[in-house]
Write a protein that holds these residues in place. Sequence first.
Motif, PDB file in Angstrom:
ATOM      1  N   MET A   1      78.272  26.625  28.950  1.00 18.44           N
ATOM      2  CA  MET A   1      77.871  28.031  28.989  1.00 18.44           C
ATOM      3  C   MET A   1      76.766  28.262  30.022  1.00 18.44           C
ATOM      4  O   MET A   1      76.707  29.306  30.659  1.00 18.44           O
ATOM      5  N   ALA A   2      75.885  27.274  30.179  1.00 18.85           N
ATOM      6  CA  ALA A   2      74.749  27.405  31.096  1.00 18.85           C
ATOM      7  C   ALA A   2      75.109  27.034  32.531  1.00 18.85           C
ATOM      8  O   ALA A   2      74.275  27.158  33.429  1.00 18.85           O
ATOM      9  N   GLY A   3      76.338  26.559  32.751  1.00 23.17           N
ATOM     10  CA  GLY A   3      76.753  26.237  34.108  1.00 23.17           C
ATOM     11  C   GLY A   3      76.481  24.808  34.550  1.00 23.17           C
ATOM     12  O   GLY A   3      76.501  24.511  35.746  1.00 23.17           O
ATOM     13  N   PHE A   4      76.267  23.889  33.589  1.00 27.06           N
ATOM     14  CA  PHE A   4      76.022  22.496  33.971  1.00 27.06           C
ATOM     15  C   PHE A   4      77.283  21.820  34.513  1.00 27.06           C
ATOM     16  O   PHE A   4      77.185  20.803  35.211  1.00 27.06           O
ATOM     17  N   ASP A   5      78.460  22.371  34.184  1.00 25.18           N
ATOM     18  CA  ASP A   5      79.676  21.827  34.780  1.00 25.18           C
ATOM     19  C   ASP A   5      79.680  22.056  36.287  1.00 25.18           C
ATOM     20  O   ASP A   5      80.189  21.231  37.053  1.00 25.18           O
ATOM     21  N   GLU A   6      79.088  23.171  36.720  1.00 20.12           N
ATOM     22  CA  GLU A   6      79.039  23.472  38.154  1.00 20.12           C
ATOM     23  C   GLU A   6      78.106  22.507  38.896  1.00 20.12           C
ATOM     24  O   GLU A   6      78.446  22.016  39.973  1.00 20.12           O
ATOM     25  N   VAL A   7      76.919  22.251  38.303  1.00 19.51           N
ATOM     26  CA  VAL A   7      76.005  21.309  38.975  1.00 19.51           C
ATOM     27  C   VAL A   7      76.541  19.890  38.885  1.00 19.51           C
ATOM     28  O   VAL A   7      76.295  19.063  39.767  1.00 19.51           O
TER      29      VAL A   7
ATOM     30  N   GLU B   1      56.988  28.238  40.084  1.00 18.95           N
ATOM     31  CA  GLU B   1      57.367  27.215  39.113  1.00 18.95           C
ATOM     32  C   GLU B   1      58.315  26.203  39.747  1.00 18.95           C
ATOM     33  O   GLU B   1      58.198  25.000  39.526  1.00 18.95           O
ATOM     34  N   ARG B   2      59.256  26.714  40.564  1.00 22.03           N
ATOM     35  CA  ARG B   2      60.180  25.802  41.252  1.00 22.03           C
ATOM     36  C   ARG B   2      59.424  24.883  42.204  1.00 22.03           C
ATOM     37  O   ARG B   2      59.742  23.699  42.331  1.00 22.03           O
ATOM     38  N   ALA B   3      58.431  25.441  42.887  1.00 18.29           N
ATOM     39  CA  ALA B   3      57.628  24.627  43.809  1.00 18.29           C
ATOM     40  C   ALA B   3      56.876  23.534  43.049  1.00 18.29           C
ATOM     41  O   ALA B   3      56.782  22.392  43.512  1.00 18.29           O
ATOM     42  N   LYS B   4      56.347  23.870  41.861  1.00 17.89           N
ATOM     43  CA  LYS B   4      55.642  22.880  41.048  1.00 17.89           C
ATOM     44  C   LYS B   4      56.589  21.781  40.578  1.00 17.89           C
ATOM     45  O   LYS B   4      56.233  20.605  40.550  1.00 17.89           O
ATOM     46  N   GLU B   5      57.814  22.189  40.201  1.00 14.10           N
ATOM     47  CA  GLU B   5      58.797  21.225  39.722  1.00 14.10           C
ATOM     48  C   GLU B   5      59.157  20.215  40.808  1.00 14.10           C
ATOM     49  O   GLU B   5      59.398  19.045  40.535  1.00 14.10           O
TER      50      GLU B   5
ATOM     51  N   LYS C   1      66.681  25.610  33.447  1.00 16.15           N
ATOM     52  CA  LYS C   1      66.312  25.802  34.850  1.00 16.15           C
ATOM     53  C   LYS C   1      65.828  24.490  35.484  1.00 16.15           C
ATOM     54  O   LYS C   1      66.277  24.109  36.574  1.00 16.15           O
ATOM     55  N   MET C   2      64.937  23.773  34.787  1.00 21.69           N
ATOM     56  CA  MET C   2      64.394  22.532  35.327  1.00 21.69           C
ATOM     57  C   MET C   2      65.455  21.440  35.409  1.00 21.69           C
ATOM     58  O   MET C   2      65.524  20.690  36.391  1.00 21.69           O
ATOM     59  N   ALA C   3      66.293  21.339  34.367  1.00 20.60           N
ATOM     60  CA  ALA C   3      67.321  20.292  34.348  1.00 20.60           C
ATOM     61  C   ALA C   3      68.328  20.491  35.473  1.00 20.60           C
ATOM     62  O   ALA C   3      68.775  19.525  36.104  1.00 20.60           O
ATOM     63  N   LYS C   4      68.684  21.739  35.750  1.00 19.71           N
ATOM     64  CA  LYS C   4      69.606  22.008  36.855  1.00 19.71           C
ATOM     65  C   LYS C   4      68.999  21.569  38.188  1.00 19.71           C
ATOM     66  O   LYS C   4      69.698  21.018  39.052  1.00 19.71           O
ATOM     67  N   GLU C   5      67.704  21.820  38.360  1.00 22.68           N
ATOM     68  CA  GLU C   5      67.041  21.403  39.594  1.00 22.68           C
ATOM     69  C   GLU C   5      67.093  19.881  39.727  1.00 22.68           C
ATOM     70  O   GLU C   5      67.312  19.346  40.819  1.00 22.68           O
ATOM     71  N   SER C   6      66.911  19.169  38.612  1.00 21.42           N
ATOM     72  CA  SER C   6      66.971  17.705  38.653  1.00 21.42           C
ATOM     73  C   SER C   6      68.375  17.230  38.998  1.00 21.42           C
ATOM     74  O   SER C   6      68.545  16.265  39.755  1.00 21.42           O
ATOM     75  N   TYR C   7      69.383  17.867  38.418  1.00 23.68           N
ATOM     76  CA  TYR C   7      70.769  17.540  38.769  1.00 23.68           C
ATOM     77  C   TYR C   7      70.981  17.683  40.276  1.00 23.68           C
ATOM     78  O   TYR C   7      71.612  16.834  40.915  1.00 23.68           O
ATOM     79  N   ARG C   8      70.478  18.766  40.824  1.00 27.06           N
ATOM     80  CA  ARG C   8      70.696  19.030  42.254  1.00 27.06           C
ATOM     81  C   ARG C   8      69.926  18.050  43.140  1.00 27.06           C
ATOM     82  O   ARG C   8      70.296  17.830  44.292  1.00 27.06           O
TER      83      ARG C   8
END
Length: 272
Positions: A166-172, A99-103, A139-146
């Motif tokens: 809570m989901a850790g978006f402050d970290e990304v 799924e990550r590869a597809k994203e 999961k997908m939104a974090k990948e886009s942030y990165r």
Amino acid sequence: MITRGTVPSYSEIELLLKDYGLSERQIKIYLLLLATGPMKLSELSYKAGLYRMQVYNTLKQLIQMGLVEAVLKRPITYIAVSPKKALSLLLEETSERLERAKERQAFLLEQLMSLSKVATVAYPVPKFKIIQGRKQFIKMAKESYRRAKYEVNNINTPSAIIRGIMAGFDEVAEECAKRGVKIRWLTDVSAQNLNEIKKYCEYGEIRFVPLESSIRILIVDGLEIYISSLYDESIALKTEGETTIYIYDLNIASFMNKCFNYLWSLAKPIHP
């Protein structure tokens, strides 16, 4: 039939396990533990014919994957989890890796085309996808942030602000800020999300705008867009009561960014 105390050497089984992403050394150690039962590091090293440090590093990997468990006694003993559990965990990891590869496919294609001297595509290939459920969106939104290089714009409901922390978006967001990526949030303010707003302000800018509908919008680098309809405004991170449309399109993203910038110009700065 594998007898207790012998090293499995079924090449067919090893070949199948490689399809799940395991290395030869990981396969060897797991099968050895499965066939012989609990063993100490020194025993594993001897039976596997490997150096202790090689076995130790491999065990750490297998433990992180959930395929091996460590029994805390002196000395530590290692045991393989059941084949049913192991295959279930491996299949889940393989599915997530796919799924990550597809994203990343569209983004990678864009980068490869920019390097190619025979590129035939002038603009990124548009892509559209329906994302069902909150876990997949996170999961997908974090990948886009990165992946972000320049700018990340958000429109969030008050509860979405809380869920984001809570989901850790402050970290990304912190990772983005360190790379020089500009991050902006438009949100409604409530007594419940003030602490989360203060946290986000460390990595970007937040402005107040009254939201009349439960919509969440994320725009990354003027190219990727997430538009979510939030029928479940709880702070739960796993719920199916949410549908997101993912759009990878330069024209649509450009228009959405203009809308965001207009709202931004009307919004009031927040200074928590």
